[in-house]
Design a protein around this motif. Structure first.
Motif, PDB file in Angstrom:
ATOM      1  N   UNK A  94      -0.358 -14.867  21.607  1.00 29.79           N
ATOM      2  CA  UNK A  94      -1.354 -13.944  22.153  1.00 29.79           C
ATOM      3  C   UNK A  94      -2.772 -14.381  21.835  1.00 29.79           C
ATOM      4  N   UNK A  95      -2.996 -14.850  20.613  1.00 32.72           N
ATOM      5  CA  UNK A  95      -4.334 -15.312  20.219  1.00 32.72           C
ATOM      6  C   UNK A  95      -4.717 -16.562  21.009  1.00 32.72           C
ATOM      7  N   UNK A 100      -7.998 -19.018  25.287  1.00 34.41           N
ATOM      8  CA  UNK A 100      -8.127 -19.823  26.506  1.00 34.41           C
ATOM      9  C   UNK A 100      -8.815 -19.005  27.602  1.00 34.41           C
ATOM     10  N   UNK A 101      -8.434 -17.746  27.768  1.00 36.97           N
ATOM     11  CA  UNK A 101      -9.083 -16.885  28.759  1.00 36.97           C
ATOM     12  C   UNK A 101     -10.562 -16.690  28.444  1.00 36.97           C
ATOM     13  N   UNK A 107     -17.058 -20.242  30.506  1.00 36.06           N
ATOM     14  CA  UNK A 107     -17.410 -21.380  31.351  1.00 36.06           C
ATOM     15  C   UNK A 107     -17.768 -20.928  32.770  1.00 36.06           C
ATOM     16  N   UNK A 108     -17.025 -19.959  33.290  1.00 33.83           N
ATOM     17  CA  UNK A 108     -17.311 -19.471  34.646  1.00 33.83           C
ATOM     18  C   UNK A 108     -18.655 -18.762  34.694  1.00 33.83           C
ATOM     19  N   UNK A 109     -18.964 -17.946  33.693  1.00 31.36           N
ATOM     20  CA  UNK A 109     -20.243 -17.246  33.677  1.00 31.36           C
ATOM     21  C   UNK A 109     -21.399 -18.201  33.398  1.00 31.36           C
ATOM     22  N   UNK A 110     -21.160 -19.228  32.610  1.00 33.45           N
ATOM     23  CA  UNK A 110     -22.209 -20.202  32.318  1.00 33.45           C
ATOM     24  C   UNK A 110     -22.534 -21.026  33.556  1.00 33.45           C
ATOM     25  N   UNK A 111     -21.503 -21.404  34.318  1.00 35.61           N
ATOM     26  CA  UNK A 111     -21.716 -22.223  35.505  1.00 35.61           C
ATOM     27  C   UNK A 111     -22.377 -21.432  36.627  1.00 35.61           C
TER      28      UNK A 111
END
Length: 173
Positions: A94-95, A100-101, A107-111
């Protein structure tokens, strides 16, 4: 106060209360945090000039559905139905999946930099979120999806009634 400051404040409150829904140990507290999350989302609807969606969100979700959830949770005896403790391998998995999520989201918000919505850039009129305009769009452009959703709800309701009657009939024999 600038509208972007209000948007950032509501976004922070929404994220914090949504996080508390997941992290709260007591399920009743979790439901109450979820109600607060719905109220914060309703604040976003007000900023987007969608007053009808705000009212529906408060009445339907925060009012009816969350009261039902709270009622069901309070009726259950949660001490008797305690789940078994999870193994350390399950907790580790779970951790890892959560980490990973988190990396993917960061990464998605940074890009992709997301601009803060404002009334000037979006071009809202004073009647954007009103019921009359929503009805015109719903019954002209989105008539087929609207009717398909109503049929889906009807089939789900009939299925729930049939399943409930079958379970009640099995108990009587």
């Amino acid at each position: 106060m600038d509208i972007s400051n209000i948007w950032y404040f509501l976004s922070g409150l929404t994220l914090l209360s949504a996080l508390m829904v997941v992290l709260a140990k007591n399920p009743i507290h979790s439901v109450l945090y979820l109600v607060f999350t719905f109220f914060c989302i309703s604040g976003h609807y007000v900023l987007l000039n969608a007053q009808f969606l705000m009212a529906v969100n408060i009445i339907v979700y925060a009012g009816a559905i969350m009261v039902l959830f709270l009622f069901v949770i309070m009726m259950l005896d949660l001490r008797k139905n305690k789940p078994d403790s999870k193994s350390s391998l399950t907790k580790l998995a779970g951790v890892i999946v959560s980490g990973v999520l988190l990396v993917i989201f960061v990464a998605a918000f940074h890009k992709n930099s997301m601009p803060v919505p404002s009334a000037d850039t979006v071009g809202f009129s004073s009647q954007t979120g009103m019921v009359e305009n929503l009805g015109k769009i719903l019954y002209s452009e989105y008539l087929l999806p609207f009717e398909l959703v109503s049929i889906l709800f009807f089939v789900a309701m009939v299925g729930a009634v049939l399943l409930g009657k079958r379970e009640a009939g099995e108990r009587n024999f």
